[in-house]
Design an enzyme around this catalytic site. Sequence first.
Site, mmCIF file in Angstrom:
data_model
loop_
_atom_site.group_PDB
_atom_site.id
_atom_site.type_symbol
_atom_site.label_atom_id
_atom_site.label_comp_id
_atom_site.label_asym_id
_atom_site.label_seq_id
_atom_site.Cartn_x
_atom_site.Cartn_y
_atom_site.Cartn_z
ATOM 1 N N ASP A 31 0.827 -1.204 0.000
ATOM 2 C CA ASP A 31 0.000 0.000 0.000
ATOM 3 C C ASP A 31 0.868 1.263 0.000
ATOM 4 O O ASP A 31 1.963 1.259 0.567
ATOM 5 C CB ASP A 31 -0.909 -0.025 1.238
ATOM 6 C CG ASP A 31 -2.080 0.943 1.100
ATOM 7 O OD1 ASP A 31 -2.322 1.450 -0.016
ATOM 8 O OD2 ASP A 31 -2.740 1.199 2.126
ATOM 9 N N ASN A 80 -10.667 -3.190 -6.376
ATOM 10 C CA ASN A 80 -9.901 -2.149 -7.081
ATOM 11 C C ASN A 80 -10.468 -1.768 -8.446
ATOM 12 O O ASN A 80 -10.093 -0.740 -9.020
ATOM 13 C CB ASN A 80 -8.424 -2.571 -7.261
ATOM 14 C CG ASN A 80 -7.603 -2.452 -6.000
ATOM 15 O OD1 ASN A 80 -6.598 -3.150 -5.832
ATOM 16 N ND2 ASN A 80 -8.001 -1.590 -5.089
HETATM 17 C C1 FPP Z 1 -2.008 0.214 -3.189
HETATM 18 O O1 FPP Z 1 -1.538 1.545 -3.217
HETATM 19 C C2 FPP Z 1 -1.456 -0.517 -4.293
HETATM 20 C C3 FPP Z 1 -2.176 -1.111 -5.270
HETATM 21 C C4 FPP Z 1 -3.655 -1.060 -5.306
HETATM 22 C C5 FPP Z 1 -1.551 -1.813 -6.393
HETATM 23 C C6 FPP Z 1 -0.286 -2.542 -6.104
HETATM 24 C C7 FPP Z 1 0.419 -2.685 -7.387
HETATM 25 C C8 FPP Z 1 1.749 -2.614 -7.593
HETATM 26 C C9 FPP Z 1 2.715 -2.520 -6.492
HETATM 27 C C10 FPP Z 1 2.339 -2.615 -8.967
HETATM 28 C C11 FPP Z 1 2.015 -3.769 -9.849
HETATM 29 C C12 FPP Z 1 2.229 -5.094 -9.212
HETATM 30 C C13 FPP Z 1 3.069 -6.068 -9.657
HETATM 31 C C14 FPP Z 1 3.074 -7.387 -8.994
HETATM 32 C C15 FPP Z 1 3.992 -5.895 -10.782
HETATM 33 P P1 FPP Z 1 -2.587 2.732 -3.350
HETATM 34 O O2 FPP Z 1 -2.708 3.083 -4.769
HETATM 35 O O3 FPP Z 1 -3.871 2.354 -2.685
HETATM 36 O O4 FPP Z 1 -1.845 3.851 -2.569
HETATM 37 P P2 FPP Z 1 -2.495 4.966 -1.620
HETATM 38 O O5 FPP Z 1 -3.050 4.234 -0.426
HETATM 39 O O6 FPP Z 1 -1.332 5.835 -1.285
HETATM 40 O O7 FPP Z 1 -3.549 5.670 -2.420
#
Ligand code: FPP
Length: 245
Positions: A31, A80
């Site tokens: 996250d 998501n």
């Molecule tokens: C949460 O951060 C993250 C995600 C919903 C996506 C995770 C994806 C990756 C790390 C990249 C792709 C994955 C792979 C395996 C190549 P957020 O967007 O909710 O962050 P925030 O809480 O700061 O808004």
Amino acid sequence: MATKVKSQQNAEIIADKNSLKIPNHVGIIMDGNGRWAQARGKVRSFGHKAGSDNVDRIVTYAFDEVGVKTLTLYAFSAENWARPQEEVDELMRLLEVYFKKFIKKVISNDVRLFVMGDLSKLSDKLQKIIIDGMEITKNNLSHTLNIAINYGGRQEIVYAVNKLINEGKEITVDSISSALYTAPFGEPDLIIRTGGELRLSNFMLYQGAYSELYFTPVLWPDFDEKEFDNAVIEFSARNRRYGKI
Ligand code: FPP
């Protein structure tokens, strides 16, 4: 200064693996990509790209240096899809790029790729890349990289129970475990959540019943080797009792 001293100590501790209990299976809720980007005045997708680059760093470190056997990464939850289409598209693109790169490296590593979740909602192209990747790596036994995509812990339990019913099997604690996506490699010993929130967000709800939980405010793109060491050191100091005394 204090951080530097701690990091040096951690590096020494992690170098001596005999002194630490190393978690066999680690789950990570990655996250904080969006906030990481916003803090730099960039769009959220910029953070996802940095987060994707960090996946490479942590997978390599956890497998090759720490000795973790299985890593489960929460890449895209069943919830998501409700994000702006542009962000969903970018996440799907990054996954595609990641898997293609992963498959190319297969010859030089011994990692089995596994993807868990309802894959039917993904594009045909991404589904094919995933299925091919799982097939090509199925005999790699040293490590398993399990990526959760369109995944939800509640949905997984429903899927497992329906599977058992369809097969005419009894519903028990063990039979549900054996019908979960993770049946081939089992439950996570440690679940890490980066980004400061203190919740599981529908991640491995059944398998996580006795997992040790580690929460850190560090945003995923900044979660480096030192931060991973900190989580393992904390895990090593925990006393796992599984309800006993
Ligand atoms: C949460 O951060 C993250 C995600 C919903 C996506 C995770 C994806 C990756 C790390 C990249 C792709 C994955 C792979 C395996 C190549 P957020 O967007 O909710 O962050 P925030 O809480 O700061 O808004």
